[in-house]
Design a protein around this motif. Structure first.
Motif, PDB file in Angstrom:
ATOM      1  N   LEU A 158       0.830  -1.202   0.000  1.00  0.00           N
ATOM      2  CA  LEU A 158       0.000   0.000   0.000  1.00  0.00           C
ATOM      3  C   LEU A 158       0.870   1.260   0.000  1.00  0.00           C
ATOM      4  CD1 LEU A 158      -2.774  -0.829   2.640  1.00  0.00           C
ATOM      5  CD2 LEU A 158      -2.983  -0.898   0.148  1.00  0.00           C
ATOM      6  N   LYS A 159       0.372   2.337  -0.585  1.00  0.00           N
ATOM      7  CA  LYS A 159       1.024   3.626  -0.522  1.00  0.00           C
ATOM      8  C   LYS A 159       0.471   4.408   0.668  1.00  0.00           C
ATOM      9  CE  LYS A 159       1.836   4.047  -5.501  1.00  0.00           C
ATOM     10  NZ  LYS A 159       1.588   4.854  -6.716  1.00  0.00           N
ATOM     11  N   GLY A 160       1.299   5.172   1.308  1.00  0.00           N
ATOM     12  CA  GLY A 160       0.871   5.943   2.463  1.00  0.00           C
ATOM     13  C   GLY A 160       1.896   5.859   3.567  1.00  0.00           C
ATOM     14  N   LYS A 161       1.433   5.697   4.808  1.00  0.00           N
ATOM     15  CA  LYS A 161       2.377   5.626   5.922  1.00  0.00           C
ATOM     16  C   LYS A 161       1.909   4.622   6.969  1.00  0.00           C
ATOM     17  CE  LYS A 161       0.487   9.331   8.830  1.00  0.00           C
ATOM     18  NZ  LYS A 161       0.808  10.529   9.618  1.00  0.00           N
ATOM     19  N   ALA A 162       2.886   4.053   7.674  1.00  0.00           N
ATOM     20  CA  ALA A 162       2.597   3.104   8.736  1.00  0.00           C
ATOM     21  C   ALA A 162       2.122   3.841   9.978  1.00  0.00           C
ATOM     22  CB  ALA A 162       3.843   2.287   9.053  1.00  0.00           C
ATOM     23  N   LEU A 163       1.100   3.296  10.632  1.00  0.00           N
ATOM     24  CA  LEU A 163       0.594   3.870  11.884  1.00  0.00           C
ATOM     25  C   LEU A 163       1.139   3.114  13.094  1.00  0.00           C
ATOM     26  CD1 LEU A 163      -3.135   4.410  10.830  1.00  0.00           C
ATOM     27  CD2 LEU A 163      -1.299   6.119  10.880  1.00  0.00           C
ATOM     28  N   TYR A 164       1.214   1.798  12.966  1.00  0.00           N
ATOM     29  CA  TYR A 164       1.788   0.965  14.026  1.00  0.00           C
ATOM     30  C   TYR A 164       2.694  -0.075  13.398  1.00  0.00           C
ATOM     31  CZ  TYR A 164      -0.748   2.467  18.212  1.00  0.00           C
ATOM     32  OH  TYR A 164      -1.205   3.182  19.284  1.00  0.00           O
ATOM     33  N   THR A 165       3.794  -0.345  14.073  1.00  0.00           N
ATOM     34  CA  THR A 165       4.739  -1.354  13.597  1.00  0.00           C
ATOM     35  C   THR A 165       5.182  -2.246  14.742  1.00  0.00           C
ATOM     36  OG1 THR A 165       6.633   0.102  14.005  1.00  0.00           O
ATOM     37  CG2 THR A 165       5.624   0.190  11.802  1.00  0.00           C
ATOM     38  N   HIS A 166       5.762  -3.388  14.379  1.00  0.00           N
ATOM     39  CA  HIS A 166       6.455  -4.229  15.357  1.00  0.00           C
ATOM     40  C   HIS A 166       7.772  -4.651  14.737  1.00  0.00           C
ATOM     41  CE1 HIS A 166       6.229  -8.356  13.658  1.00  0.00           C
ATOM     42  NE2 HIS A 166       5.185  -7.859  13.008  1.00  0.00           N
ATOM     43  N   GLN A 167       8.684  -5.068  15.556  1.00  0.00           N
ATOM     44  CA  GLN A 167      10.016  -5.442  15.083  1.00  0.00           C
ATOM     45  C   GLN A 167      10.186  -6.944  15.202  1.00  0.00           C
ATOM     46  OE1 GLN A 167      13.756  -4.079  17.152  1.00  0.00           O
ATOM     47  NE2 GLN A 167      13.921  -2.782  15.329  1.00  0.00           N
ATOM     48  N   SER A 168      10.628  -7.571  14.114  1.00  0.00           N
ATOM     49  CA  SER A 168      10.845  -9.019  14.119  1.00  0.00           C
ATOM     50  C   SER A 168      12.197  -9.345  14.747  1.00  0.00           C
ATOM     51  CB  SER A 168      10.778  -9.568  12.691  1.00  0.00           C
ATOM     52  OG  SER A 168      11.737  -8.942  11.865  1.00  0.00           O
ATOM     53  N   ASP A 169      12.450 -10.631  14.919  1.00  0.00           N
ATOM     54  CA  ASP A 169      13.696 -11.080  15.568  1.00  0.00           C
ATOM     55  C   ASP A 169      14.937 -10.655  14.790  1.00  0.00           C
ATOM     56  OD1 ASP A 169      12.153 -12.258  17.510  1.00  0.00           O
ATOM     57  OD2 ASP A 169      12.114 -14.227  16.540  1.00  0.00           O
ATOM     58  N   ASP A 170      14.805 -10.485  13.484  1.00  0.00           N
ATOM     59  CA  ASP A 170      15.964 -10.096  12.677  1.00  0.00           C
ATOM     60  C   ASP A 170      16.181  -8.586  12.653  1.00  0.00           C
ATOM     61  OD1 ASP A 170      13.853  -9.261  11.158  1.00  0.00           O
ATOM     62  OD2 ASP A 170      14.256 -10.564   9.446  1.00  0.00           O
ATOM     63  N   GLY A 171      15.360  -7.851  13.442  1.00  0.00           N
ATOM     64  CA  GLY A 171      15.546  -6.418  13.553  1.00  0.00           C
ATOM     65  C   GLY A 171      14.785  -5.597  12.535  1.00  0.00           C
ATOM     66  N   LYS A 172      14.068  -6.253  11.640  1.00  0.00           N
ATOM     67  CA  LYS A 172      13.306  -5.528  10.626  1.00  0.00           C
ATOM     68  C   LYS A 172      11.973  -5.023  11.191  1.00  0.00           C
ATOM     69  CE  LYS A 172      15.219  -7.950   6.612  1.00  0.00           C
ATOM     70  NZ  LYS A 172      14.898  -8.772   5.416  1.00  0.00           N
ATOM     71  N   THR A 173      11.529  -3.881  10.692  1.00  0.00           N
ATOM     72  CA  THR A 173      10.277  -3.273  11.134  1.00  0.00           C
ATOM     73  C   THR A 173       9.150  -3.651  10.183  1.00  0.00           C
ATOM     74  OG1 THR A 173      11.433  -1.400  12.133  1.00  0.00           O
ATOM     75  CG2 THR A 173       9.103  -1.090  11.607  1.00  0.00           C
ATOM     76  N   HIS A 174       8.023  -4.074  10.771  1.00  0.00           N
ATOM     77  CA  HIS A 174       6.892  -4.521   9.968  1.00  0.00           C
ATOM     78  C   HIS A 174       5.632  -3.769  10.398  1.00  0.00           C
ATOM     79  CE1 HIS A 174       9.243  -7.956   8.485  1.00  0.00           C
ATOM     80  NE2 HIS A 174       9.689  -8.040   9.740  1.00  0.00           N
ATOM     81  N   PRO A 175       4.976  -3.052   9.489  1.00  0.00           N
ATOM     82  CA  PRO A 175       3.727  -2.359   9.835  1.00  0.00           C
ATOM     83  C   PRO A 175       2.543  -3.318   9.897  1.00  0.00           C
ATOM     84  CG  PRO A 175       4.260  -1.994   7.530  1.00  0.00           C
ATOM     85  CD  PRO A 175       5.403  -2.771   8.106  1.00  0.00           C
ATOM     86  N   PHE A 176       1.595  -3.027  10.794  1.00  0.00           N
ATOM     87  CA  PHE A 176       0.347  -3.796  10.822  1.00  0.00           C
ATOM     88  C   PHE A 176      -0.876  -2.881  10.903  1.00  0.00           C
ATOM     89  CE2 PHE A 176       1.721  -3.437  15.213  1.00  0.00           C
ATOM     90  CZ  PHE A 176       0.558  -3.185  15.928  1.00  0.00           C
ATOM     91  N   MET A 177      -0.630  -1.578  10.937  1.00  0.00           N
ATOM     92  CA  MET A 177      -1.703  -0.595  10.752  1.00  0.00           C
ATOM     93  C   MET A 177      -1.195   0.437   9.753  1.00  0.00           C
ATOM     94  SD  MET A 177      -3.520   0.131  14.422  1.00  0.00           S
ATOM     95  CE  MET A 177      -3.874  -1.173  15.603  1.00  0.00           C
ATOM     96  N   TRP A 178      -2.107   0.883   8.866  1.00  0.00           N
ATOM     97  CA  TRP A 178      -1.647   1.703   7.748  1.00  0.00           C
ATOM     98  C   TRP A 178      -2.684   2.749   7.391  1.00  0.00           C
ATOM     99  CZ3 TRP A 178       3.166   1.061   5.598  1.00  0.00           C
ATOM    100  CH2 TRP A 178       3.438   1.773   4.415  1.00  0.00           C
TER     101      TRP A 178
END
Length: 576
Positions: A158-178
């Motif tokens: 999706l285009k836009g911006k992340a509202l909420y994210t969490h960080q996985s074990d490998d240190g990457k950031t993943h959005p789950f609200m947009w």
């Protein structure tokens, strides 16, 4: 000429009146501010998760409509300020619904599965991720640790911006609200029961509402005719000294589970006097059931508006009758056949519920106690029961039952709300729980929830306390509640409330004054509201007959004495 001028004048007045008159302007405005919730569930019924979404959404509008995906029509979207779609289960949505949502001009909020089928979220890809314990909001600098894990749907495409994210074990950031470029919002949560506060916080942001002050309230709970008036007065007086308006959750009748004997509030004049005093000292009475019991359970322990033994709605007008076990919806060929089967049982539930609510309101009013709201015993009641209750009360306190198939699923919103499921009633939620004296740390659960409400900001922090605990925990409970920043205590008398039966109407205008119109006479109240068993009724009839004979005997005796005196007087007079 005069007639012509008069006609022209009337025509002009009518045109002006037509221009100024706006029929049903309040209703039209409410419709314009309405919210449409569309849901997809496995069986097509409103699940507890859907009802939780209804509870949350009712905070933003007093006009919430809930529809399953297959039933949505173009007229349902007309005039709505916001459409919320919730996909609890994965499914292929109908082309008609996809087209209707796609052509909706205002921002759409989508939660859970299936959102990628709408043009507003075209390209959305989801990946399920369990056991997320740390999340970060785009408006916050640091991550927030959670007490219980989230099950999130990670967003991409999706285009836009992340509202909420969490960080996985490998240190990457993943959005789950947009939030998309066109202000459509996607919330990657599926369990709205566990994640209700986070959902509410995001919806508040989506609706552009800023957090206001937190509303505090404290109920003194389970005040039946067997309550200790000294401990009750002690608790109420303490709250009064601290300038805290409080709630008195009153049960008008106590039922002895062993004998079935009833003790009425009118049998306890000392307790009534204390309650009246507390009412004058800032306490607001609410109805906490009529007996807070069903069948042979004890008042305060049993249910009243739900058959807990059979775990189903009330099916009989007489609580002593054995339960009729209700069949399930899947036992019938269609919904119409199922509703036809339920009709006589719902009629019994309605009669039973109306009698209980009427007696509770009128019994308390007869004692000079004026209820301003309702709290269902153990928070259990069917939605049909809530619909009936809404004809008597404008507000309800505590939590609500979120299922018509079991009492074990209940919940509440974190703020004041007016959801569709309560049919016009306003819910003042209980979010903090109570002091559990049997626990190792009696205030532990309350303190944990206080921390959650501090984090939420601008909600309702409601708790209850049993006066029989004395003063051991009350000061600390109040201290802990008042540590919530930017908070104020709720005074029900300073809100607009209506409580009514056919013969009693109680209302407040928000200025702290209670207005009462009572048309119940004392004799009618005693015989009608004090529900006697058949044996008790027979004894009353027998007593009345005996009393009648006693009165007749006394009158006849006085008549004989008067006749005898008259005869003696005549005899004396005749003798000279």
């Amino acid at each position: 000429m005069n007639c012509k001028r008069i006609c022209l004048l009337w025509a002009a007045l009518l045109i002006i009146a037509a221009a100024l008159y706006q029929p049903d302007s309040a209703a039209a405005k409410e419709k314009e501010n309405g919210i449409l919730i569309i849901y997809s569930t496995l069986d097509g019924t409103e699940s507890a998760h859907v009802k939780m979404l209804d509870l949350i959404s009712g905070h933003f509008s007093s006009s919430v409509t809930v529809k399953k995906d297959e039933d949505v029509k173009a007229a349902d979207l007309s005039g709505k300020m916001r459409v919320i779609y919730y996909g609890q289960t994965k499914r292929k949505l109908g082309r008609k619904l996809v087209s209707l949502i796609g052509s909706y001009k205002k921002p759409v909020i989508a939660i859970g599965f299936n959102a990628g089928q709408f043009s507003q979220f075209s390209g959305l890809s989801l990946k399920s991720k369990e056991n997320v314990y740390e999340i970060k909001s785009s408006s916050e600098k640091s991550e927030v640790s959670l007490e219980s894990a989230l099950h999130v749907l990670e967003v991409s495409g999706l285009k836009g911006k992340a509202l909420y994210t969490h960080q996985s074990d490998d240190g990457k950031t993943h959005p789950f609200m947009w939030k998309t470029d066109k202000s459509n919002v996607y919330i990657g949560l599926t369990n709205l029961l566990n994640d209700s506060q986070l959902t509410a916080k995001e919806l508040r942001q989506a609706f552009g509402e800023k957090a206001d002050s937190t509303l505090l309230y404290l109920r003194l709970e389970d005040i039946s005719p067997m309550a200790d008036e000294k401990l009750l007065l002690q608790a109420g007086s303490y709250l009064h000294k601290r300038n805290i308006p409080f709630i008195l959750a009153v049960i008008p009748v106590y039922v002895n589970p062993e004998t079935g004997e009833k003790v009425y509030m009118s049998d306890k004049p000392k307790l009534v006097k204390v309650l009246r005093k507390l009412q004058d000292m800032g306490g607001s009475v609410i109805v906490h059931g009529y007996t807070h019991a069903y069948r042979y359970s004890e008042t305060g322990e049993g249910f009243e508006f739900w058959d807990a033994k059979a775990d189903q709605p009330i099916t009989s007008q007489n609580a002593d009758d054995p339960p009729s076990i209700l069949k399930k919806a899947q036992d019938f060929p269609n919904e119409a056949a199922y509703n036809s089967y339920l009709k006589p049982f719902r009629k019994n539930e309605e009669t039973y519920t109306r009698q209980k609510l009427t007696h509770a309101i009128e019994d308390l009013t007869a004692e000079g106690l004026y209820p301003l709201g309702f709290e269902a015993p153990h928070y259990t009641m069917s939605e049909h029961g809530y619909q009936i209750t809404s004809e008597y009360f404008s507000s309800i306190f505590g939590q609500v039952q979120l299922s018509d198939t079991t009492w074990k699923t209940s919940g509440t919103a974190p703020f004041v709300t007016k959801p569709a499921m309560l049919h016009g009633m306003t819910l003042y939620p209980e979010t903090l729980g109570y002091v559990d004296a049997s626990a190792e740390n009696p205030l532990g659960g309350v303190n944990e929830r206080i921390s959650q409400m501090i984090d939420f900001e601008g909600g309702v922090a409601g708790a209850f306390y049993h006066p029989y605990l004395g003063m051991k925990y009350l000061p600390e409970l109040v201290d802990q509640m008042e540590r919530i920043p930017n908070s104020e205590w709720l005074d029900i008398k300073k809100t607009k409330q209506t409580v009514k039966t056919d013969k009693v109407e109680i209302h407040t205008n928000g200025d702290g004054t209670i207005h009462v119109n009572n048309k119940v006479n004392a004799v009618e109240e005693f015989f009608d509201h004090h529900q006697q068993s058949p044996l008790e009724k027979a004894l009353w009839i027998l007593s009345a007959i005996v009393l009648l004979f006693v009165v007749m005997f006394v009158i006849y005796t006085l008549y004989l004495r008067a006749t005898l005196k008259k005869r003696i007087f005549k005899e004396r007079k005749s003798r000279g």
